[in-house]
Design an enzyme around this catalytic site. Structure first.
Site, PDB file in Angstrom:
ATOM      1  N   HIS A   1      -9.691   1.317   4.476  1.00 30.11           N
ATOM      2  CA  HIS A   1      -8.400   1.408   5.164  1.00 30.11           C
ATOM      3  C   HIS A   1      -8.543   2.353   6.363  1.00 30.11           C
ATOM      4  CE1 HIS A   1      -4.305   2.700   6.025  1.00 30.11           C
ATOM      5  NE2 HIS A   1      -3.947   1.523   5.543  1.00 30.11           N
TER       6      HIS A   1
ATOM      7  N   ASN B   1       0.862  -1.178   0.000  1.00 27.44           N
ATOM      8  CA  ASN B   1       0.000   0.000   0.000  1.00 27.44           C
ATOM      9  C   ASN B   1       0.902   1.232   0.000  1.00 27.44           C
ATOM     10  OD1 ASN B   1      -1.784   2.047   0.479  1.00 27.44           O
ATOM     11  ND2 ASN B   1      -2.279   1.449   2.592  1.00 27.44           N
TER      12      ASN B   1
ATOM     13  N   GLY C   1       2.072   2.236  10.806  1.00 24.06           N
ATOM     14  CA  GLY C   1       3.040   3.328  10.724  1.00 24.06           C
ATOM     15  C   GLY C   1       3.669   3.683  12.051  1.00 24.06           C
TER      16      GLY C   1
ATOM     17  N   SER D   1       2.939  -2.088  10.416  1.00 20.43           N
ATOM     18  CA  SER D   1       4.381  -2.142  10.719  1.00 20.43           C
ATOM     19  C   SER D   1       5.026  -3.476  10.353  1.00 20.43           C
ATOM     20  CB  SER D   1       4.643  -1.779  12.182  1.00 20.43           C
ATOM     21  OG  SER D   1       4.285  -0.428  12.418  1.00 20.43           O
TER      22      SER D   1
ATOM     23  N   GLU E   1      -6.934   4.756   7.400  1.00 17.22           N
ATOM     24  CA  GLU E   1      -6.802   6.196   7.123  1.00 17.22           C
ATOM     25  C   GLU E   1      -8.072   6.748   6.477  1.00 17.22           C
ATOM     26  OE1 GLU E   1      -2.979   5.798   5.201  1.00 17.22           O
ATOM     27  OE2 GLU E   1      -2.248   5.117   7.153  1.00 17.22           O
TER      28      GLU E   1
ATOM     29  N   GLU F   1      -5.909  -4.859  10.260  1.00 14.31           N
ATOM     30  CA  GLU F   1      -4.873  -3.846  10.476  1.00 14.31           C
ATOM     31  C   GLU F   1      -5.202  -3.062  11.737  1.00 14.31           C
ATOM     32  OE1 GLU F   1      -2.527  -2.692   6.761  1.00 14.31           O
ATOM     33  OE2 GLU F   1      -4.329  -1.502   6.763  1.00 14.31           O
TER      34      GLU F   1
ATOM     35  N   LYS G   1       0.071   4.313  -0.325  1.00 15.74           N
ATOM     36  CA  LYS G   1      -0.554   5.532   0.231  1.00 15.74           C
ATOM     37  C   LYS G   1      -0.306   6.703  -0.728  1.00 15.74           C
ATOM     38  CE  LYS G   1      -0.112   3.400   4.694  1.00 15.74           C
ATOM     39  NZ  LYS G   1      -0.130   3.534   6.131  1.00 15.74           N
TER      40      LYS G   1
HETATM   41  P1  PGA Z   1       2.586   0.368   7.596  1.00 11.36           P
HETATM   42  O1  PGA Z   1       1.148   0.602   6.911  1.00 11.36           O
HETATM   43  O2  PGA Z   1       3.138  -0.911   7.047  1.00 11.36           O
HETATM   44  O3  PGA Z   1       3.402   1.569   7.203  1.00 11.36           O
HETATM   45  O4  PGA Z   1       2.348   0.275   9.078  1.00 11.36           O
HETATM   46  C1  PGA Z   1       0.290  -0.483   6.659  1.00 11.36           C
HETATM   47  C2  PGA Z   1      -0.992   0.026   6.053  1.00 11.36           C
HETATM   48  O5  PGA Z   1      -1.432   1.134   6.395  1.00 11.36           O
HETATM   49  O6  PGA Z   1      -1.610  -0.666   5.214  1.00 11.36           O
END
Ligand code: PGA
Length: 250
Positions: free
Chosen positions: A96, A9, A175, A212, A98, A169, A11
């Site tokens: 997601h 992903n 993140g 992460s 976000e 998730e 983003k």
């Molecule tokens: P990350 O993000 O691996 O940077 O924690 C995962 C995601 O948001 O799908």
């Protein structure tokens, strides 16, 4: 060995030219591996470039990070499933964290997107997960159930149900450098499968883990049989880093 999915992903990173450079380098670094699918979710504006660059790799699929539930109309700024599919998207993320926590997407809106994706022949990867406060209050299952409920209510046909994938998730792991342990993730994956099975979903729903994930923890996570793959943000942004991760596990 179960087939594994490694989903990247990106983003809001990698516009069309950066995406093309990534793809060219990634093609130099990797070969298809049996029973392993690589999924890329670039920003919408880069979907065409990535799909085009990877068109000869049958192990690679490309998708949107977010779509609208209507295919066309007066929806300024939204992404149509039809248009995304036209340039090569066969997948979409839905809900997601976000989208939910930064942009206020509701559980009902996510469910409408899952249904629309299925109608458009695009595979939805529905993201669910609890915040830190919710986990600490022991509410993880309640939150995941609340996120799944409208999807189970709206997607009623067996064929559609058989195509939905889920990504667990936990919001506190995205993140932050703090990932769920394989065991914690497996508990929630089991819960998701049991919940959907109780509502008549056919077969074994494929569930990925995200939050992460990096080269240091991928092997341990994928050693847990409840995980069908990983959804990776930050650690998928360089061709070298992502090539290393997709070469691990299985
Ligand atoms: P990350 O993000 O691996 O940077 O924690 C995962 C995601 O948001 O799908």
């Amino acid at each position: 060995m179960r087939p594994l999915i490694y989903a990247a992903n990106w983003k809001l990173h990698h516009g069309p030219s950066a995406a093309r450079e990534f793809a060219a380098r990634f093609l130099e670094l990797t070969k298809p591996i049996q029973d392993r699918e690589l999924w890329f979710f670039p920003p919408a504006i880069s979907i065409a470039s990535v799909a085009d660059a990877f068109r000869r790799r049958s192990d690679i699929r490309v998708g949107a990070q977010n779509v609208h539930w209507e295919l066309k109309g007066a929806f300024t700024g939204e992404l149509s499933l039809t248009h995304a599919a036209e340039v090569g998207a066969t997948l979409t993320l839905v809900g997601h964290s976000e989208r939910r926590h930064v942009f206020g997407e509701t559980d009902e809106q996510s469910a409408r997107k899952v249904k629309a994706a299925l109608g458009a022949g695009v595979t939805p990867l529905l993201c669910v997960g609890e915040t830190l406060a919710e986990r600490e209050a022991g509410r993880t299952e309640e939150v995941v159930r609340r996120q799944l409920d409208p999807v189970a209510a709206l997607v009623t046909d067996a064929a559609g149900r058989g195509k939905v994938l889920v990504a667990y998730e936990p919001v506190w792991a995205i993140g932050t450098g703090r990932n769920a342990t394989p065991c914690d993730a497996a508990d929630v994956h089991r819960f998701i499968r049991a919940y959907l099975a109780e509502r008549g979903w056919p077969g074994r729903v494929r569930v990925l883990y995200g939050g992460s994930v990096n080269a240091g923890n991928t092997l341990a996570l994928l050693a847990e049989p409840e995980l069908d793959g990983v959804l990776v943000g930050g650690a998928s942004l360089t061709a070298e880093g992502w090539a290393e991760i997709v070469g691990l596990g299985g």
